[in-house]
Motif scaffolding. Structure first.
Motif, PDB file in Angstrom:
ATOM      1  N   LYS A  66       0.845  -1.237  -0.142  1.00 38.72           N
ATOM      2  CA  LYS A  66       0.153   0.090  -0.112  1.00 38.72           C
ATOM      3  C   LYS A  66       0.798   1.191  -0.069  1.00 38.72           C
ATOM      4  O   LYS A  66       0.227   2.529  -0.198  1.00 38.72           O
ATOM      5  CB  LYS A  66      -0.868  -0.143   1.326  1.00 38.72           C
ATOM      6  N   VAL A  67       1.961   1.179   0.422  1.00 39.03           N
ATOM      7  CA  VAL A  67       2.901   2.421   0.782  1.00 39.03           C
ATOM      8  C   VAL A  67       3.979   2.249  -0.356  1.00 39.03           C
ATOM      9  O   VAL A  67       4.759   3.386  -0.291  1.00 39.03           O
ATOM     10  CB  VAL A  67       3.450   2.558   1.969  1.00 39.03           C
ATOM     11  N   SER A  68       4.158   1.404  -1.127  1.00 37.15           N
ATOM     12  CA  SER A  68       5.153   1.318  -2.106  1.00 37.15           C
ATOM     13  C   SER A  68       4.686   2.045  -3.683  1.00 37.15           C
ATOM     14  O   SER A  68       3.553   2.156  -3.872  1.00 37.15           O
ATOM     15  CB  SER A  68       5.389  -0.047  -2.522  1.00 37.15           C
ATOM     16  N   ARG A  69       5.719   2.487  -3.853  1.00 38.31           N
ATOM     17  CA  ARG A  69       5.536   3.493  -5.301  1.00 38.31           C
ATOM     18  C   ARG A  69       6.742   3.191  -6.237  1.00 38.31           C
ATOM     19  O   ARG A  69       7.688   2.499  -6.093  1.00 38.31           O
ATOM     20  CB  ARG A  69       5.729   5.064  -5.091  1.00 38.31           C
ATOM     21  N   VAL A  70       6.188   3.023  -7.480  1.00 41.04           N
ATOM     22  CA  VAL A  70       6.937   2.669  -8.622  1.00 41.04           C
ATOM     23  C   VAL A  70       7.952   3.434  -8.798  1.00 41.04           C
ATOM     24  O   VAL A  70       7.866   4.871  -8.955  1.00 41.04           O
ATOM     25  CB  VAL A  70       6.200   2.296  -9.965  1.00 41.04           C
ATOM     26  N   LYS A  71       9.524   3.079  -8.757  1.00 39.08           N
ATOM     27  CA  LYS A  71      10.651   4.083  -9.187  1.00 39.08           C
ATOM     28  C   LYS A  71      11.053   4.116 -10.580  1.00 39.08           C
ATOM     29  O   LYS A  71      11.533   5.052 -11.097  1.00 39.08           O
ATOM     30  CB  LYS A  71      11.490   3.572  -8.335  1.00 39.08           C
ATOM     31  N   HIS A  72      11.049   2.671 -11.213  1.00 37.13           N
ATOM     32  CA  HIS A  72      11.292   2.698 -12.553  1.00 37.13           C
ATOM     33  C   HIS A  72      11.069   1.317 -13.219  1.00 37.13           C
ATOM     34  O   HIS A  72      10.900   0.476 -12.334  1.00 37.13           O
ATOM     35  CB  HIS A  72      12.836   2.797 -12.840  1.00 37.13           C
ATOM     36  N   THR A 129       1.579   4.638  -6.748  1.00 38.47           N
ATOM     37  CA  THR A 129       1.510   3.892  -5.938  1.00 38.47           C
ATOM     38  C   THR A 129       1.209   2.425  -6.917  1.00 38.47           C
ATOM     39  O   THR A 129       0.626   2.399  -7.852  1.00 38.47           O
ATOM     40  CB  THR A 129       0.286   3.767  -4.805  1.00 38.47           C
ATOM     41  N   LEU A 130       1.420   1.353  -6.115  1.00 34.67           N
ATOM     42  CA  LEU A 130       1.112   0.133  -6.869  1.00 34.67           C
ATOM     43  C   LEU A 130      -0.339  -0.181  -7.343  1.00 34.67           C
ATOM     44  O   LEU A 130      -0.497  -0.695  -8.425  1.00 34.67           O
ATOM     45  CB  LEU A 130       1.706  -1.462  -6.465  1.00 34.67           C
ATOM     46  N   VAL A 173      -4.080   0.821 -12.451  1.00 33.84           N
ATOM     47  CA  VAL A 173      -5.034   1.483 -12.764  1.00 33.84           C
ATOM     48  C   VAL A 173      -4.369   2.183 -14.273  1.00 33.84           C
ATOM     49  O   VAL A 173      -5.034   2.015 -15.537  1.00 33.84           O
ATOM     50  CB  VAL A 173      -5.508   2.607 -12.107  1.00 33.84           C
ATOM     51  N   SER A 174      -3.301   2.677 -14.247  1.00 31.80           N
ATOM     52  CA  SER A 174      -2.590   3.350 -15.503  1.00 31.80           C
ATOM     53  C   SER A 174      -2.384   2.370 -16.515  1.00 31.80           C
ATOM     54  O   SER A 174      -2.544   2.797 -17.734  1.00 31.80           O
ATOM     55  CB  SER A 174      -1.479   4.224 -15.019  1.00 31.80           C
ATOM     56  N   LEU A 175      -1.985   1.353 -16.206  1.00 37.33           N
ATOM     57  CA  LEU A 175      -1.634   0.231 -17.281  1.00 37.33           C
ATOM     58  C   LEU A 175      -2.688  -0.332 -17.855  1.00 37.33           C
ATOM     59  O   LEU A 175      -2.673  -0.331 -19.074  1.00 37.33           O
ATOM     60  CB  LEU A 175      -0.736  -1.049 -16.550  1.00 37.33           C
ATOM     61  N   ALA A 176      -3.996  -0.289 -17.047  1.00 37.73           N
ATOM     62  CA  ALA A 176      -5.275  -0.852 -17.666  1.00 37.73           C
ATOM     63  C   ALA A 176      -5.734   0.298 -18.706  1.00 37.73           C
ATOM     64  O   ALA A 176      -6.054  -0.007 -19.930  1.00 37.73           O
ATOM     65  CB  ALA A 176      -6.231  -1.057 -16.684  1.00 37.73           C
ATOM     66  N   ASP A 177      -5.671   1.626 -18.325  1.00 44.05           N
ATOM     67  CA  ASP A 177      -5.781   2.778 -19.117  1.00 44.05           C
ATOM     68  C   ASP A 177      -4.917   2.604 -20.581  1.00 44.05           C
ATOM     69  O   ASP A 177      -5.232   2.790 -21.610  1.00 44.05           O
ATOM     70  CB  ASP A 177      -5.622   4.130 -18.586  1.00 44.05           C
ATOM     71  N   LEU A 178      -3.713   2.525 -20.214  1.00 47.45           N
ATOM     72  CA  LEU A 178      -2.757   2.346 -21.239  1.00 47.45           C
ATOM     73  C   LEU A 178      -3.036   1.320 -22.399  1.00 47.45           C
ATOM     74  O   LEU A 178      -2.710   1.553 -23.664  1.00 47.45           O
ATOM     75  CB  LEU A 178      -1.262   2.119 -20.683  1.00 47.45           C
ATOM     76  N   ALA A 179      -3.416   0.128 -21.838  1.00 49.64           N
ATOM     77  CA  ALA A 179      -3.901  -1.008 -22.814  1.00 49.64           C
ATOM     78  C   ALA A 179      -4.921  -0.706 -23.441  1.00 49.64           C
ATOM     79  O   ALA A 179      -5.433  -1.416 -24.593  1.00 49.64           O
ATOM     80  CB  ALA A 179      -3.887  -2.047 -22.023  1.00 49.64           C
ATOM     81  N   ASP A 180      -5.860   0.116 -23.445  1.00 49.23           N
ATOM     82  CA  ASP A 180      -7.045   0.601 -23.849  1.00 49.23           C
ATOM     83  C   ASP A 180      -6.775   1.586 -25.057  1.00 49.23           C
ATOM     84  O   ASP A 180      -6.225   2.723 -25.022  1.00 49.23           O
ATOM     85  CB  ASP A 180      -8.063   1.380 -22.931  1.00 49.23           C
ATOM     86  N   PRO A 181      -6.980   1.031 -26.381  1.00 48.36           N
ATOM     87  CA  PRO A 181      -6.616   2.075 -27.425  1.00 48.36           C
ATOM     88  C   PRO A 181      -7.514   3.195 -27.480  1.00 48.36           C
ATOM     89  O   PRO A 181      -7.098   4.187 -28.143  1.00 48.36           O
ATOM     90  CB  PRO A 181      -7.295   1.060 -28.452  1.00 48.36           C
ATOM     91  N   ILE A 214       0.607  -5.820 -14.687  1.00 51.20           N
ATOM     92  CA  ILE A 214      -0.580  -5.673 -14.010  1.00 51.20           C
ATOM     93  C   ILE A 214      -0.582  -7.204 -13.102  1.00 51.20           C
ATOM     94  O   ILE A 214      -1.028  -6.869 -11.753  1.00 51.20           O
ATOM     95  CB  ILE A 214      -2.160  -5.631 -14.749  1.00 51.20           C
ATOM     96  N   GLU A 215      -0.402  -8.114 -13.626  1.00 47.99           N
ATOM     97  CA  GLU A 215      -0.350  -9.423 -12.926  1.00 47.99           C
ATOM     98  C   GLU A 215       0.810  -9.411 -11.929  1.00 47.99           C
ATOM     99  O   GLU A 215       0.602  -9.768 -10.760  1.00 47.99           O
ATOM    100  CB  GLU A 215      -0.065 -10.566 -13.874  1.00 47.99           C
ATOM    101  N   THR A 216       1.879  -8.574 -12.262  1.00 48.75           N
ATOM    102  CA  THR A 216       2.914  -8.422 -11.245  1.00 48.75           C
ATOM    103  C   THR A 216       2.405  -7.592  -9.990  1.00 48.75           C
ATOM    104  O   THR A 216       2.663  -7.847  -8.900  1.00 48.75           O
ATOM    105  CB  THR A 216       4.313  -7.963 -11.918  1.00 48.75           C
ATOM    106  N   LEU A 217       1.761  -6.555 -10.265  1.00 49.42           N
ATOM    107  CA  LEU A 217       1.538  -5.500  -9.192  1.00 49.42           C
ATOM    108  C   LEU A 217       0.290  -6.024  -8.495  1.00 49.42           C
ATOM    109  O   LEU A 217       0.262  -5.408  -7.501  1.00 49.42           O
ATOM    110  CB  LEU A 217       0.827  -4.375  -9.970  1.00 49.42           C
ATOM    111  N   VAL A 218      -0.615  -6.881  -9.093  1.00 50.58           N
ATOM    112  CA  VAL A 218      -1.761  -7.376  -8.119  1.00 50.58           C
ATOM    113  C   VAL A 218      -1.349  -8.500  -7.393  1.00 50.58           C
ATOM    114  O   VAL A 218      -2.228  -8.774  -6.456  1.00 50.58           O
ATOM    115  CB  VAL A 218      -3.030  -7.443  -8.989  1.00 50.58           C
TER     116      VAL A 218
END
Length: 348
Positions: A132-138, A191-192, A197-205, A228-232
């Motif tokens: 819950k408190v982790s954020r993506v760095k790279h 946050t993860l 959510v961002s990745l799901a949006d990104l995959a939407d054409p 997404i599979e990794t993050l969830v």
């Protein structure tokens, strides 16, 4: 006079607890007078011990034996500790040097429980970071072959996930660079949960916030699906356990049997509930005997604290052992290892 008498009885109780922790042998009045400067007669000590026994602080295993502390006595002893034993500079240096050798977050945490179990001679557990408190760095993208990529996702808590992605179309170095840019713009600093959510949006054409060139659209879709599979996943439901064999040394001190304790340690939900109560950095929690909610741990004591980075608690770590453990020494070692884990994570 009553106050002086009460203070003396507290000193007698502390002496009994200290002697029993040291020897694991019942403590008699004669031994107390020999080892401690109590400045009273043996008759007074015997009377104090009788009162302490009637109040439930000590008990006798046999009619003619000395007395042993109860869980009530250990709680009073722990609560009366003004400070924990300080570690020597050599001990501190050894801890930091060992932990700094970790190659990634999980390796640092694995080293922390191995070290903690060795220096306390108890079973040690650590919880992997709270998502819950982790954020993506790279997010690094590596071209393994024209139709296979390696994604390396790094969070600010030091967690590193690697995933292979099988592509449906050929990908070249220029496309990899564009793909890496798109993914990092979608993920950076989130946050993860938000990243998913961002990745799901990104995959939407039809998504327009981040422009995705048609030539990499299929690659983005494949990468987003894998990420997404990794993050969830829930790696914070994972524990690392070390030193359970240390408890076999004191198996006789667990009346309900060692197997049930080992079984509880293997059940992640039991230990996670314990570690959920140690979210304050720098504060050591001590649960003694029946204070543990799980019946399987009712004959043990648990000393635990949190570790984290930048003021955020990422997880808990601690030790499980017999109720007569060296509380002051154990508390200082648990706290020191947690602080150094936090330092190492903050420096990575």
């Amino acid at each position: 006079m009553a106050g002086a008498t009460q203070k003396r009885r507290q000193e007698v109780l502390r002496a009994i607890v200290a002697d029993y922790i040291s020897s694991q042998e019942p403590v008699g009045s004669k031994a107390l007078l020999e080892r401690h400067k109590l400045n009273v007669s043996s008759a007074t000590i015997r009377n104090d011990m009788a009162v302490l026994e009637s109040e439930g602080y000590i008990m006798s295993q046999h009619a003619s034996s000395g007395r042993i502390p109860t869980q009530k006595a250990y709680r009073l002893f722990v609560d009366s500790l003004n400070e924990v034993k300080p570690l020597s500079q050599a001990e501190r240096s050894a801890i930091l040097n060992f932990l700094e050798g970790g190659v990634d977050l999980e390796d640092v945490l694995r080293r922390s429980v191995q070290l903690l179990s060795q220096i306390t001679r108890q079973a040690a557990v650590v919880q992997l970071p709270n998502l819950k408190v982790s954020r993506v760095k790279h997010c690094e993208v590596v071209l393994l072959s024209p139709v296979r990529l390696l994604l390396v996702l790094i969070t600010d808590s030091g967690r590193v996930d690697q995933r292979n992605v099988e592509l449906t179309q050929v990908c070249g170095p220029e496309q990899v660079a564009k793909l890496k840019d798109v993914l990092n713009r979608a993920l950076d600093g989130k946050t993860l949960t938000d990243a998913s959510v961002s990745l799901a949006d990104l995959a939407d054409p039809t998504h327009k916030e981040i422009f995705v060139e048609p030539e990499i659209q299929s690659h983005v879709l494949r990468c987003a699906t894998v990420l997404i599979e990794t993050l969830v996943e829930q790696p914070n439901d994972r524990l690392i356990l070390a030193g359970a064999s240390n408890l076999t040394r004191v198996a006789r001190d667990f009346p309900q049997g060692l197997p049930s304790i080992l079984e509880a340690l293997e059940e992640q939900v039991v230990v996670l509930k314990l570690l959920a109560n140690v979210q304050d950095l720098g504060h050591v929690s001590v649960l003694i005997g029946e204070e543990n909610e799980d019946d399987q741990l009712a004959q043990t004591s648990v000393v635990a604290t949190g570790y984290g980075s930048q003021g955020e608690t990422l997880g808990g770590l601690g030790v499980v052992g017999p109720t007569y453990m060296d509380y002051s020494g154990t508390m200082s070692k648990v706290l020191a290892v947690a602080q150094y884990v936090s330092r190492v994570l903050g420096g990575k």
